[in-house]
Design a protein around this motif. Structure first.
Motif, PDB file in Angstrom:
ATOM      1  N   GLU A 270       0.871  -1.314  -0.169  1.00 21.40           N
ATOM      2  CA  GLU A 270       0.042   0.077  -0.201  1.00 21.40           C
ATOM      3  C   GLU A 270       1.002   1.376  -0.108  1.00 21.40           C
ATOM      4  O   GLU A 270       0.492   2.390  -0.685  1.00 21.40           O
ATOM      5  CB  GLU A 270      -0.953  -0.004   1.226  1.00 21.40           C
ATOM      6  CG  GLU A 270      -1.939  -1.092   1.284  1.00 21.40           C
ATOM      7  CD  GLU A 270      -2.773  -0.979  -0.040  1.00 21.40           C
ATOM      8  OE1 GLU A 270      -2.886  -0.070  -0.646  1.00 21.40           O
ATOM      9  OE2 GLU A 270      -3.814  -1.655   0.178  1.00 21.40           O
TER      10      GLU A 270
ATOM     11  N   HIS B 202      -3.248  12.329  -0.668  1.00 18.23           N
ATOM     12  CA  HIS B 202      -3.347  11.251  -1.117  1.00 18.23           C
ATOM     13  C   HIS B 202      -2.332  10.138  -0.604  1.00 18.23           C
ATOM     14  O   HIS B 202      -2.886   9.058  -0.049  1.00 18.23           O
ATOM     15  CB  HIS B 202      -3.253  11.014  -2.492  1.00 18.23           C
ATOM     16  CG  HIS B 202      -3.317   9.818  -3.250  1.00 18.23           C
ATOM     17  ND1 HIS B 202      -3.314   9.366  -4.570  1.00 18.23           N
ATOM     18  CD2 HIS B 202      -4.138   8.927  -2.886  1.00 18.23           C
ATOM     19  CE1 HIS B 202      -3.681   8.246  -5.062  1.00 18.23           C
ATOM     20  NE2 HIS B 202      -4.186   7.701  -3.857  1.00 18.23           N
TER      21      HIS B 202
ATOM     22  N   LEU C 131      -3.319   6.431   1.671  1.00 17.87           N
ATOM     23  CA  LEU C 131      -2.423   5.359   1.427  1.00 17.87           C
ATOM     24  C   LEU C 131      -1.816   4.708   2.729  1.00 17.87           C
ATOM     25  O   LEU C 131      -2.012   3.565   2.978  1.00 17.87           O
ATOM     26  CB  LEU C 131      -1.510   5.442   0.158  1.00 17.87           C
ATOM     27  CG  LEU C 131      -1.964   5.527  -1.022  1.00 17.87           C
ATOM     28  CD1 LEU C 131      -0.965   6.141  -1.893  1.00 17.87           C
ATOM     29  CD2 LEU C 131      -3.080   4.652  -1.296  1.00 17.87           C
TER      30      LEU C 131
ATOM     31  N   GLY D 139     -10.138   5.874  -0.906  1.00 19.20           N
ATOM     32  CA  GLY D 139      -8.806   5.585  -1.406  1.00 19.20           C
ATOM     33  C   GLY D 139      -8.970   5.888  -3.207  1.00 19.20           C
ATOM     34  O   GLY D 139      -8.112   6.376  -3.918  1.00 19.20           O
ATOM     35  N   HIS D 140      -9.819   5.136  -3.619  1.00 12.00           N
ATOM     36  CA  HIS D 140     -10.144   5.223  -5.241  1.00 12.00           C
ATOM     37  C   HIS D 140     -10.558   6.402  -5.714  1.00 12.00           C
ATOM     38  O   HIS D 140     -10.236   6.629  -6.832  1.00 12.00           O
ATOM     39  CB  HIS D 140     -10.998   4.043  -5.578  1.00 12.00           C
ATOM     40  CG  HIS D 140     -10.131   2.410  -5.508  1.00 12.00           C
ATOM     41  ND1 HIS D 140      -9.347   2.044  -6.217  1.00 12.00           N
ATOM     42  CD2 HIS D 140     -10.184   1.555  -4.398  1.00 12.00           C
ATOM     43  CE1 HIS D 140      -8.936   0.857  -6.037  1.00 12.00           C
ATOM     44  NE2 HIS D 140      -9.555   0.682  -4.847  1.00 12.00           N
TER      45      HIS D 140
ATOM     46  N   GLN E 142      -7.603   8.061  -5.988  1.00 12.79           N
ATOM     47  CA  GLN E 142      -6.696   7.506  -7.099  1.00 12.79           C
ATOM     48  C   GLN E 142      -7.017   7.937  -8.657  1.00 12.79           C
ATOM     49  O   GLN E 142      -6.294   8.101  -9.504  1.00 12.79           O
ATOM     50  CB  GLN E 142      -6.832   5.933  -7.057  1.00 12.79           C
ATOM     51  CG  GLN E 142      -6.057   5.076  -8.010  1.00 12.79           C
ATOM     52  CD  GLN E 142      -6.268   3.841  -8.383  1.00 12.79           C
ATOM     53  OE1 GLN E 142      -7.230   3.399  -8.481  1.00 12.79           O
ATOM     54  NE2 GLN E 142      -5.412   2.899  -7.398  1.00 12.79           N
TER      55      GLN E 142
ATOM     56  N   SER F  40      -5.931   3.566 -13.035  1.00 16.37           N
ATOM     57  CA  SER F  40      -7.099   2.809 -12.280  1.00 16.37           C
ATOM     58  C   SER F  40      -6.966   1.382 -12.837  1.00 16.37           C
ATOM     59  O   SER F  40      -7.171   0.328 -11.694  1.00 16.37           O
ATOM     60  CB  SER F  40      -8.372   3.523 -12.076  1.00 16.37           C
ATOM     61  OG  SER F  40      -9.355   2.636 -11.457  1.00 16.37           O
TER      62      SER F  40
ATOM     63  N   TYR G  79      -3.933  -0.449 -11.633  1.00 21.25           N
ATOM     64  CA  TYR G  79      -3.989  -0.914 -10.315  1.00 21.25           C
ATOM     65  C   TYR G  79      -4.720  -1.985  -9.907  1.00 21.25           C
ATOM     66  O   TYR G  79      -4.276  -2.960  -9.429  1.00 21.25           O
ATOM     67  CB  TYR G  79      -4.380   0.300  -9.485  1.00 21.25           C
ATOM     68  CG  TYR G  79      -4.331  -0.139  -7.882  1.00 21.25           C
ATOM     69  CD1 TYR G  79      -3.022   0.502  -7.308  1.00 21.25           C
ATOM     70  CD2 TYR G  79      -5.148  -0.378  -7.112  1.00 21.25           C
ATOM     71  CE1 TYR G  79      -2.793   0.173  -5.949  1.00 21.25           C
ATOM     72  CE2 TYR G  79      -5.184  -0.559  -5.767  1.00 21.25           C
ATOM     73  CZ  TYR G  79      -3.908  -0.270  -5.144  1.00 21.25           C
ATOM     74  OH  TYR G  79      -3.556  -0.524  -3.942  1.00 21.25           O
TER      75      TYR G  79
ATOM     76  N   ASP H 205     -14.544  -0.137  -7.716  1.00 27.73           N
ATOM     77  CA  ASP H 205     -13.227   0.926  -7.353  1.00 27.73           C
ATOM     78  C   ASP H 205     -12.827   1.739  -8.623  1.00 27.73           C
ATOM     79  O   ASP H 205     -12.771   2.824  -8.706  1.00 27.73           O
ATOM     80  CB  ASP H 205     -11.842  -0.062  -7.192  1.00 27.73           C
ATOM     81  CG  ASP H 205     -12.040  -0.783  -5.935  1.00 27.73           C
ATOM     82  OD1 ASP H 205     -12.810  -0.419  -4.985  1.00 27.73           O
ATOM     83  OD2 ASP H 205     -11.365  -1.679  -5.589  1.00 27.73           O
TER      84      ASP H 205
ATOM     85  N   ALA I 172     -12.695   5.740  -8.992  1.00 28.68           N
ATOM     86  CA  ALA I 172     -11.954   6.695  -9.577  1.00 28.68           C
ATOM     87  C   ALA I 172     -12.287   7.655 -10.730  1.00 28.68           C
ATOM     88  O   ALA I 172     -11.934   8.604 -10.877  1.00 28.68           O
ATOM     89  CB  ALA I 172     -10.797   5.831 -10.140  1.00 28.68           C
TER      90      ALA I 172
END
Length: 216
Positions: A39, A70, A74, A106-107, A110, A146, A149, A180, A184
């Motif tokens: 992470e 950001h 993470l 988090g996304h 992202q 995205s 990832y 997710d 994003a």
């Protein structure tokens, strides 16, 4: 022109100081060491890179601050693993969701942060002409990141088997990958809608990059 860096708002160095402290604290006794490493790897890559480029290609203070936020997202997720983040349980109770929704934050980031990074690079290098085309290409870059990832998560699942569960953080959601990427996408749209003009103003009055625009 090595002395041409203009002072940045005090909040930016403060945020990056918090990133350093949070990184050290999170690595002391994380819930799962392997998950923590996976992470925080983007932080380990981004922070030295931004430092190395600080004179040749200085990003706007706004963007540096958002990148730091950001990084904190993470690091916090890596310390507990996303499915166990305390803030996520508070959000779960508040919103009445069936799962810990911290990974969605988090996304969102992202999508939001890479879209603004891409937009600033495109503008600085003169790659695209026109506000709408720049926005579209920035959105595409964010969605590509995205997607990559999610492919990395898939590769981790194949390589580690059950050991990748904490990193994946799907919490039994069969649509986790799609959700997710949608987060994003929303994050990238919010970035372009809310921060574009602010970013333009800071680019206009900030120091120039010491690289020439790309010729077409």
């Amino acid at each position: 022109m090595s002395g041409d860096l203009r002072p940045v708002p005090w909040i930016v160095p403060l945020l990056w100081s918090l990133v350093g402290l949070a990184f050290v604290a999170s690595g002391w006794q994380p819930f799962d060491r392997g998950t923590w490493v996976l992470e925080v790897t983007p932080v380990v890559i981004a922070a030295p890179l931004l430092w190395a480029l600080r004179r040749r290609c200085p990003f706007t203070p706004m963007l540096l601050g958002l990148i730091a936020v950001h990084c904190l997202i993470l690091i916090y997720g890596g310390a507990y693993s996303y499915a166990r983040v305390p803030l996520g349980f508070w959000l779960k109770d508040l919103l009445g969701t069936e799962r810990n929704p911290y990974d969605r934050i988090g996304h969102l980031a992202q999508g939001l942060v890479p879209a603004l990074v891409a937009r600033e690079v495109l503008i600085r290098r003169g790659v695209s002409a026109g506000r709408w085309l720049t926005g579209f290409l920035s959105l595409c870059v964010a969605m590509a990141i995205s997607a990559w990832y999610e492919l990395i998560e898939w590769a981790a699942a194949l390589a580690l088997g059950q050991g990748a569960n904490e990193f994946l953080g799907s919490q039994g959601d069969i649509w986790d990958t799609q959700s997710d990427m949608f987060c994003a996408f929303i994050g990238a749209l919010l970035a372009l809608a809310l921060f574009s003009r602010w970013q333009d103003r800071q680019i206009a009055r900030g120091p120039r990059w010491q690289v020439s625009p790309l010729k077409t």
